[in-house]
Motif scaffolding. Sequence first.
Motif, mmCIF file in Angstrom:
data_model
loop_
_atom_site.group_PDB
_atom_site.id
_atom_site.type_symbol
_atom_site.label_atom_id
_atom_site.label_comp_id
_atom_site.label_asym_id
_atom_site.label_seq_id
_atom_site.Cartn_x
_atom_site.Cartn_y
_atom_site.Cartn_z
ATOM 1 N N PHE A 65 64.616 25.426 28.097
ATOM 2 C CA PHE A 65 64.601 24.940 29.472
ATOM 3 C C PHE A 65 63.823 23.638 29.570
ATOM 4 O O PHE A 65 62.711 23.518 29.053
ATOM 5 N N ASP A 66 64.412 22.653 30.259
ATOM 6 C CA ASP A 66 63.723 21.417 30.619
ATOM 7 C C ASP A 66 63.215 21.563 32.048
ATOM 8 O O ASP A 66 63.842 22.225 32.883
ATOM 9 N N VAL A 67 62.087 20.924 32.356
ATOM 10 C CA VAL A 67 61.495 21.054 33.687
ATOM 11 C C VAL A 67 61.041 19.705 34.234
ATOM 12 O O VAL A 67 60.665 18.808 33.486
ATOM 13 N N TRP A 68 61.075 19.589 35.554
ATOM 14 C CA TRP A 68 60.518 18.482 36.320
ATOM 15 C C TRP A 68 59.662 19.114 37.411
ATOM 16 O O TRP A 68 60.137 20.010 38.128
ATOM 17 N N TYR A 69 58.427 18.652 37.572
ATOM 18 C CA TYR A 69 57.571 19.325 38.543
ATOM 19 C C TYR A 69 56.480 18.384 39.049
ATOM 20 O O TYR A 69 56.115 17.403 38.373
ATOM 21 N N PRO A 70 55.949 18.667 40.258
ATOM 22 C CA PRO A 70 54.820 17.873 40.753
ATOM 23 C C PRO A 70 53.636 17.992 39.801
ATOM 24 O O PRO A 70 53.250 19.102 39.407
ATOM 25 N N THR A 71 53.078 16.864 39.412
ATOM 26 C CA THR A 71 51.999 16.873 38.424
ATOM 27 C C THR A 71 50.814 17.694 38.895
ATOM 28 O O THR A 71 50.239 18.475 38.124
ATOM 29 N N ASP A 72 50.467 17.562 40.153
ATOM 30 C CA ASP A 72 49.333 18.295 40.712
ATOM 31 C C ASP A 72 49.838 19.582 41.355
ATOM 32 O O ASP A 72 49.785 19.777 42.567
ATOM 33 N N LEU A 73 50.325 20.486 40.512
ATOM 34 C CA LEU A 73 50.931 21.715 40.998
ATOM 35 C C LEU A 73 49.980 22.505 41.887
ATOM 36 O O LEU A 73 48.808 22.694 41.558
ATOM 37 N N GLY A 74 50.498 22.969 43.021
ATOM 38 C CA GLY A 74 49.722 23.848 43.891
ATOM 39 C C GLY A 74 48.603 23.177 44.647
ATOM 40 O O GLY A 74 47.738 23.865 45.205
ATOM 41 N N ALA A 75 48.589 21.843 44.693
ATOM 42 C CA ALA A 75 47.515 21.146 45.413
ATOM 43 C C ALA A 75 47.493 21.588 46.874
ATOM 44 O O ALA A 75 48.529 21.755 47.508
ATOM 45 N N ASN A 76 46.277 21.786 47.382
ATOM 46 C CA ASN A 76 46.079 22.204 48.778
ATOM 47 C C ASN A 76 46.769 23.524 49.094
ATOM 48 O O ASN A 76 47.155 23.780 50.238
ATOM 49 N N GLY A 77 46.944 24.355 48.077
ATOM 50 C CA GLY A 77 47.548 25.663 48.283
ATOM 51 C C GLY A 77 49.053 25.645 48.438
ATOM 52 O O GLY A 77 49.657 26.661 48.804
ATOM 53 N N ASP A 78 49.683 24.498 48.184
ATOM 54 C CA ASP A 78 51.125 24.394 48.331
ATOM 55 C C ASP A 78 51.823 25.269 47.293
ATOM 56 O O ASP A 78 51.362 25.397 46.161
ATOM 57 N N ARG A 79 52.931 25.871 47.695
ATOM 58 C CA ARG A 79 53.808 26.607 46.797
ATOM 59 C C ARG A 79 55.129 25.861 46.732
ATOM 60 O O ARG A 79 55.694 25.491 47.760
ATOM 61 N N HIS A 80 55.632 25.663 45.536
ATOM 62 C CA HIS A 80 56.767 24.780 45.323
ATOM 63 C C HIS A 80 58.071 25.565 45.172
ATOM 64 O O HIS A 80 58.194 26.404 44.281
ATOM 65 N N PRO A 81 59.059 25.284 46.036
ATOM 66 C CA PRO A 81 60.374 25.906 45.865
ATOM 67 C C PRO A 81 61.002 25.503 44.528
ATOM 68 O O PRO A 81 60.646 24.476 43.938
ATOM 69 N N ILE A 82 61.941 26.306 44.093
ATOM 70 C CA ILE A 82 62.583 26.120 42.788
ATOM 71 C C ILE A 82 64.020 25.653 42.984
ATOM 72 O O ILE A 82 64.748 26.182 43.831
ATOM 73 N N ILE A 83 64.428 24.663 42.196
ATOM 74 C CA ILE A 83 65.832 24.265 42.113
ATOM 75 C C ILE A 83 66.279 24.448 40.671
ATOM 76 O O ILE A 83 65.688 23.888 39.750
ATOM 77 N N THR A 84 67.314 25.247 40.469
ATOM 78 C CA THR A 84 67.879 25.430 39.137
ATOM 79 C C THR A 84 69.138 24.579 39.013
ATOM 80 O O THR A 84 69.968 24.551 39.912
ATOM 81 N N TRP A 85 69.244 23.848 37.905
ATOM 82 C CA TRP A 85 70.272 22.819 37.743
ATOM 83 C C TRP A 85 71.288 23.213 36.682
ATOM 84 O O TRP A 85 70.940 23.763 35.629
ATOM 85 N N GLY A 86 72.583 22.871 36.929
ATOM 86 C CA GLY A 86 73.645 23.080 35.956
ATOM 87 C C GLY A 86 74.280 21.769 35.536
ATOM 88 O O GLY A 86 74.716 20.973 36.380
ATOM 89 N N ASN A 87 74.341 21.510 34.231
ATOM 90 C CA ASN A 87 74.894 20.263 33.690
ATOM 91 C C ASN A 87 76.417 20.253 33.753
ATOM 92 O O ASN A 87 77.072 21.294 33.747
ATOM 93 N N GLY A 88 76.984 19.038 33.726
ATOM 94 C CA GLY A 88 78.416 18.887 33.537
ATOM 95 C C GLY A 88 78.798 19.194 32.097
ATOM 96 O O GLY A 88 77.945 19.339 31.208
#
Length: 328
Positions: A65-88
């Motif tokens: 799995f490859d990932v892209w994510y906010p570098t400062d994960l969870g800053a200020n208590g934020d929870r990040h939604p997930i997007i799963t991607w499908g290649n051509g």
Amino acid sequence: MSKSVVLLAAATLVLLGSGATAQAGGTREPVANGRTVDGTYSERGPWEVTSQQGFGCCDSSGNKFDVWYPTDLGANGDRHPIITWGNGTWAHPFQYDYLLSHLASWGFVVIAADNTNTGTGQEMLEAVDFLRHEDSDPSSIFYQSLDTGNVGAMGHSQGAVGALNAAISSGGELKTAVPIELPGQYMCGLPKADAAMNVCTDPRALTTGSVLYVNGSNSPISQSIQPLPWDLIGAQSAEGYFGATPDSVPKVRATLNGPNHNDIQGQPGCPANDPGCVDGVQGFLGVLTAWNMDNLRGDAHAHSAFISGAGELFSLPAWSNQASNIIS
């Protein structure tokens, strides 16, 4: 459809869908800065982004799995939604780096299996399961930083088929699907070098979540409209898929004027060393990001763009063939 058109379309899928010729819950507060929705979300978001190839293992075919994510994960208590991607077909996740990094800059964690056949959507759901495990693992960088209740699927070409199939088979766990350049249903019955490519999808089976159908006007195999109703010839276009999707599901479709089948992989401005790029990805960014901000982060400003007739999407000059059943 004539035999010659079918054969031409089949050849085009092999050429344009392949990596060989391709271009290279958080906060629920709306963005209320007085700017247009498209203008807001076409620009880079507020998060710095980290990306990593081969971050973790693996889908059921052994692809990392490859990932892209906010570098400062969870800053200020934020929870990040997930997007799963499908290649051509025959494409790899990092060919979509500009788009997926852009989404991560708006607070999403994006994950993609490095799988060149994604039509079933299975590996897309396995990627979600992987991140849910990471969210519960104290040793993971994603520990308690993910909004695992807000998950969406996006994909390009064969991956668009996979995104819709993943949403259908998820049992409501995926909140939205965004199929980009979804090939007509006739494509799944054509002879192909790899039987794994012969995967179709049935929009009538989508009964939960929401869906945004997007295509470029110059894609030869992902048409905007079709000559006969979908119930006579199947869903062969964005119009057909939209019509076949149950009206109980919030649904939108739109065509970006200009791009070809693979411009979603391109860089803005189409660099001279990227000969397959015609318009690049830039025109897609605002609408795609706004849709996810609406459906996965509850952004009221973004939501307003998709209201039938009155929404901003219907007045954007770069877009055509807009349709929506969202009335408020």
